[in-house]
Design a protein around this motif. Structure first.
Motif, PDB file in Angstrom:
ATOM      1  N   LYS A 156      10.307  -8.727   7.420  1.00 37.87           N
ATOM      2  CA  LYS A 156       9.264  -8.256   8.318  1.00 37.87           C
ATOM      3  C   LYS A 156       8.754  -6.927   7.785  1.00 37.87           C
ATOM      4  O   LYS A 156       9.539  -6.059   7.400  1.00 37.87           O
ATOM      5  N   VAL A 157       7.449  -6.767   7.752  1.00 33.07           N
ATOM      6  CA  VAL A 157       6.833  -5.524   7.283  1.00 33.07           C
ATOM      7  C   VAL A 157       5.649  -5.193   8.177  1.00 33.07           C
ATOM      8  O   VAL A 157       5.160  -6.036   8.938  1.00 33.07           O
ATOM      9  N   GLY A 158       5.187  -3.959   8.070  1.00 42.16           N
ATOM     10  CA  GLY A 158       3.989  -3.526   8.773  1.00 42.16           C
ATOM     11  C   GLY A 158       2.903  -3.146   7.790  1.00 42.16           C
ATOM     12  O   GLY A 158       3.181  -2.851   6.622  1.00 42.16           O
ATOM     13  N   PHE A 159       1.672  -3.149   8.265  1.00 42.26           N
ATOM     14  CA  PHE A 159       0.537  -2.767   7.431  1.00 42.26           C
ATOM     15  C   PHE A 159      -0.228  -1.651   8.125  1.00 42.26           C
ATOM     16  O   PHE A 159      -0.572  -1.762   9.308  1.00 42.26           O
ATOM     17  N   ALA A 160      -0.489  -0.574   7.392  1.00 38.21           N
ATOM     18  CA  ALA A 160      -1.223   0.573   7.920  1.00 38.21           C
ATOM     19  C   ALA A 160      -2.399   0.883   7.011  1.00 38.21           C
ATOM     20  O   ALA A 160      -2.295   0.747   5.780  1.00 38.21           O
ATOM     21  N   ALA A 161      -3.505   1.319   7.579  1.00 40.42           N
ATOM     22  CA  ALA A 161      -4.691   1.689   6.804  1.00 40.42           C
ATOM     23  C   ALA A 161      -5.378   2.859   7.470  1.00 40.42           C
ATOM     24  O   ALA A 161      -5.401   2.963   8.705  1.00 40.42           O
ATOM     25  N   ALA A 162      -5.938   3.753   6.652  1.00 38.66           N
ATOM     26  CA  ALA A 162      -6.631   4.940   7.158  1.00 38.66           C
ATOM     27  C   ALA A 162      -7.902   5.145   6.340  1.00 38.66           C
ATOM     28  O   ALA A 162      -7.841   5.665   5.216  1.00 38.66           O
ATOM     29  N   PRO A 163      -9.059   4.726   6.848  1.00 37.56           N
ATOM     30  CA  PRO A 163     -10.308   4.930   6.121  1.00 37.56           C
ATOM     31  C   PRO A 163     -10.824   6.356   6.273  1.00 37.56           C
ATOM     32  O   PRO A 163     -10.571   7.020   7.279  1.00 37.56           O
ATOM     33  N   ASP A 164     -11.527   6.821   5.239  1.00 32.29           N
ATOM     34  CA  ASP A 164     -12.271   8.076   5.356  1.00 32.29           C
ATOM     35  C   ASP A 164     -13.652   7.850   4.757  1.00 32.29           C
ATOM     36  O   ASP A 164     -14.060   6.708   4.534  1.00 32.29           O
ATOM     37  N   ALA A 165     -14.363   8.917   4.484  1.00 30.89           N
ATOM     38  CA  ALA A 165     -15.751   8.774   4.035  1.00 30.89           C
ATOM     39  C   ALA A 165     -15.858   8.123   2.663  1.00 30.89           C
ATOM     40  O   ALA A 165     -16.863   7.477   2.350  1.00 30.89           O
ATOM     41  N   ASP A 166     -14.830   8.275   1.822  1.00 26.15           N
ATOM     42  CA  ASP A 166     -14.927   7.841   0.437  1.00 26.15           C
ATOM     43  C   ASP A 166     -14.079   6.619   0.105  1.00 26.15           C
ATOM     44  O   ASP A 166     -14.371   5.909  -0.865  1.00 26.15           O
ATOM     45  N   ALA A 167     -13.011   6.382   0.848  1.00 18.52           N
ATOM     46  CA  ALA A 167     -12.074   5.327   0.478  1.00 18.52           C
ATOM     47  C   ALA A 167     -11.207   4.979   1.679  1.00 18.52           C
ATOM     48  O   ALA A 167     -11.291   5.620   2.732  1.00 18.52           O
ATOM     49  N   THR A 168     -10.360   3.969   1.487  1.00 14.01           N
ATOM     50  CA  THR A 168      -9.373   3.601   2.497  1.00 14.01           C
ATOM     51  C   THR A 168      -8.003   3.600   1.850  1.00 14.01           C
ATOM     52  O   THR A 168      -7.782   2.892   0.857  1.00 14.01           O
ATOM     53  N   ALA A 169      -7.107   4.421   2.389  1.00 16.18           N
ATOM     54  CA  ALA A 169      -5.717   4.395   1.954  1.00 16.18           C
ATOM     55  C   ALA A 169      -4.980   3.363   2.800  1.00 16.18           C
ATOM     56  O   ALA A 169      -5.245   3.219   3.996  1.00 16.18           O
ATOM     57  N   PHE A 170      -4.045   2.635   2.182  1.00 12.08           N
ATOM     58  CA  PHE A 170      -3.298   1.625   2.928  1.00 12.08           C
ATOM     59  C   PHE A 170      -1.883   1.523   2.377  1.00 12.08           C
ATOM     60  O   PHE A 170      -1.589   1.994   1.269  1.00 12.08           O
ATOM     61  N   ALA A 171      -1.010   0.910   3.166  1.00  9.97           N
ATOM     62  CA  ALA A 171       0.379   0.760   2.750  1.00  9.97           C
ATOM     63  C   ALA A 171       1.007  -0.403   3.482  1.00  9.97           C
ATOM     64  O   ALA A 171       0.636  -0.723   4.616  1.00  9.97           O
ATOM     65  N   VAL A 172       1.974  -1.030   2.821  1.00 14.13           N
ATOM     66  CA  VAL A 172       2.848  -2.022   3.451  1.00 14.13           C
ATOM     67  C   VAL A 172       4.190  -1.336   3.660  1.00 14.13           C
ATOM     68  O   VAL A 172       4.783  -0.830   2.707  1.00 14.13           O
ATOM     69  N   LEU A 173       4.635  -1.312   4.916  1.00  9.81           N
ATOM     70  CA  LEU A 173       5.759  -0.473   5.309  1.00  9.81           C
ATOM     71  C   LEU A 173       6.945  -1.307   5.775  1.00  9.81           C
ATOM     72  O   LEU A 173       6.775  -2.322   6.462  1.00  9.81           O
ATOM     73  N   GLY A 174       8.138  -0.851   5.424  1.00 13.51           N
ATOM     74  CA  GLY A 174       9.356  -1.496   5.874  1.00 13.51           C
ATOM     75  C   GLY A 174      10.068  -0.674   6.920  1.00 13.51           C
ATOM     76  O   GLY A 174       9.433   0.024   7.725  1.00 13.51           O
ATOM     77  N   ARG A 175      11.387  -0.750   6.934  1.00 16.72           N
ATOM     78  CA  ARG A 175      12.179  -0.023   7.903  1.00 16.72           C
ATOM     79  C   ARG A 175      11.964   1.480   7.776  1.00 16.72           C
ATOM     80  O   ARG A 175      11.831   2.013   6.681  1.00 16.72           O
ATOM     81  N   GLU A 176      11.908   2.135   8.917  1.00 21.61           N
ATOM     82  CA  GLU A 176      11.686   3.587   8.985  1.00 21.61           C
ATOM     83  C   GLU A 176      10.408   3.980   8.252  1.00 21.61           C
ATOM     84  O   GLU A 176      10.280   5.090   7.748  1.00 21.61           O
ATOM     85  N   ASP A 177       9.457   3.044   8.212  1.00 26.14           N
ATOM     86  CA  ASP A 177       8.147   3.258   7.585  1.00 26.14           C
ATOM     87  C   ASP A 177       8.244   3.634   6.104  1.00 26.14           C
ATOM     88  O   ASP A 177       7.375   4.328   5.566  1.00 26.14           O
TER      89      ASP A 177
ATOM     90  N   PRO B  90       7.583   2.868   2.374  1.00 33.80           N
ATOM     91  CA  PRO B  90       6.559   1.992   1.800  1.00 33.80           C
ATOM     92  C   PRO B  90       7.102   1.033   0.745  1.00 33.80           C
ATOM     93  O   PRO B  90       7.911   1.403  -0.108  1.00 33.80           O
ATOM     94  N   HIS B  91       6.659  -0.197   0.814  1.00 31.41           N
ATOM     95  CA  HIS B  91       6.889  -1.188  -0.236  1.00 31.41           C
ATOM     96  C   HIS B  91       5.722  -1.196  -1.217  1.00 31.41           C
ATOM     97  O   HIS B  91       5.897  -1.507  -2.397  1.00 31.41           O
ATOM     98  N   LEU B  92       4.543  -0.897  -0.707  1.00 32.74           N
ATOM     99  CA  LEU B  92       3.322  -0.851  -1.516  1.00 32.74           C
ATOM    100  C   LEU B  92       2.422   0.232  -0.946  1.00 32.74           C
ATOM    101  O   LEU B  92       2.317   0.373   0.277  1.00 32.74           O
ATOM    102  N   ILE B  93       1.800   1.005  -1.842  1.00 34.18           N
ATOM    103  CA  ILE B  93       0.829   2.035  -1.449  1.00 34.18           C
ATOM    104  C   ILE B  93      -0.464   1.732  -2.197  1.00 34.18           C
ATOM    105  O   ILE B  93      -0.426   1.428  -3.394  1.00 34.18           O
ATOM    106  N   GLY B  94      -1.594   1.792  -1.503  1.00 35.31           N
ATOM    107  CA  GLY B  94      -2.837   1.441  -2.162  1.00 35.31           C
ATOM    108  C   GLY B  94      -4.024   2.274  -1.710  1.00 35.31           C
ATOM    109  O   GLY B  94      -3.955   3.036  -0.738  1.00 35.31           O
ATOM    110  N   ARG B  95      -5.094   2.097  -2.445  1.00 39.17           N
ATOM    111  CA  ARG B  95      -6.353   2.795  -2.143  1.00 39.17           C
ATOM    112  C   ARG B  95      -7.498   1.912  -2.626  1.00 39.17           C
ATOM    113  O   ARG B  95      -7.473   1.394  -3.753  1.00 39.17           O
ATOM    114  N   VAL B  96      -8.488   1.713  -1.778  1.00 41.62           N
ATOM    115  CA  VAL B  96      -9.659   0.937  -2.149  1.00 41.62           C
ATOM    116  C   VAL B  96     -10.893   1.783  -1.899  1.00 41.62           C
ATOM    117  O   VAL B  96     -10.988   2.497  -0.882  1.00 41.62           O
ATOM    118  N   GLU B  97     -11.818   1.751  -2.850  1.00 42.97           N
ATOM    119  CA  GLU B  97     -13.034   2.552  -2.732  1.00 42.97           C
ATOM    120  C   GLU B  97     -14.232   1.751  -3.237  1.00 42.97           C
ATOM    121  O   GLU B  97     -14.106   0.910  -4.124  1.00 42.97           O
TER     122      GLU B  97
END
Length: 251
Positions: A217-238, A240-247
């Motif tokens: 089981k994992v969680g997905f978090a994303a935080a957009p701003d004016a230039d890009a969106t940071a995102f992560a796939v999170l496990g226990r105690e948050d 990260p299994h994966l950290i990403g950025r899309v622009e």
């Protein structure tokens, strides 16, 4: 030392199965990670050559950076290429790149750089400082359940049949308590979670930081701003299994 395929016709049924496994909506325009899948067999061809300096066994996929420079339709014929990129020293071995391209009508439509770690191998030069992507400052907005057979299902549509994703026994031989999901499935699933907000052309970079055990089981978090969106796939105690950025990219 490169591998190429000219005039590749995309398999609509395979794309539909890939979209289903990864959470994408089936559309005429294909996701950037699908184009990575189409070049993966060429990566294997390059890494399987006798003159390739590293063995396949034990390689670790540590990051991926791809740019969709223009929309690619499922009906587009593709010219595909994979070649070696930079080789750098790493604190745990040698880090090498495989650079892929997909061309439509002679125009580069997609470019991807996969970075792999060959552990216990020396590379010339000093270990460079590599900036890490930032974990988004946002709570997990989605929760995903990963079934035990997900590695086998993704292998069937991606062609990545590394046994650590398919078998608990094989995974244990490489130090994992049980099978782990492919990093590129996690990458694709994260991109699918952002699908409705993706522009026609974009760059997406990810770091694979920790394997995900199956089932899990994992969680997905994303935080957009004016230039890009940071995102992560999170496990226990948050953690990260994966950290990403899309622009977005200019057309």
């Amino acid at each position: 030392m490169s591998a190429t395929v000219s005039g590749h016709t995309q398999d609509v049924a395979r794309l539909a199965a890939y979209d289903e496994v990864c959470g994408f909506t089936l559309r005429d325009a294909v996701p950037a990670t699908w184009l990575h899948v189409l070049t993966f067999s060429l990566q294997l061809a390059v890494m399987s050559r006798r003159d390739f300096p590293f063995g396949l066994a034990g390689l670790v996929h540590v990051s991926n950076d791809m740019s969709l420079l223009r929309p690619v339709g499922v009906a587009d014929e593709l010219d595909l290429l994979v070649r070696p990129g930079e080789l750098t020293a790493h604190k745990r071995g040698a880090l090498f790149e495989l650079v892929g391209e997909a061309r439509v009508g002679g125009e580069v439509a997609w470019r991807g750089v996969s970075r792999y770690l060959a552990r216990g191998v020396q590379a010339p030069g000093d270990v460079p400082e590599v900036p890490r992507l930032a974990v988004p400052d946002a709570p997990a907005g989605q929760r995903w359940r990963l079934p035990a057979d997900l590695g086998r299902r993704y292998a069937a549509v991606s062609g990545d049949v590394n046994p650590i994703h398919l078998s608990n026994l094989a995974a244990k031989a490489f130090g994992f308590p049980r099978a782990i999901i492919h990093g590129m499935w996690t990458h694709a699933r994260a991109l699918a979670a952002l699908e409705g907000a993706l522009p026609p052309a974009y760059r997406v970079a990810v770091d694979f930081t920790k394997p995900i055990l199956l089932p899990g089981k994992v969680g997905f978090a994303a935080a957009p701003d004016a230039d890009a969106t940071a995102f992560a796939v999170l496990g226990r105690e948050d953690k990260p299994h994966l950290i990403g950025r899309v622009e977005p990219l200019a057309p």
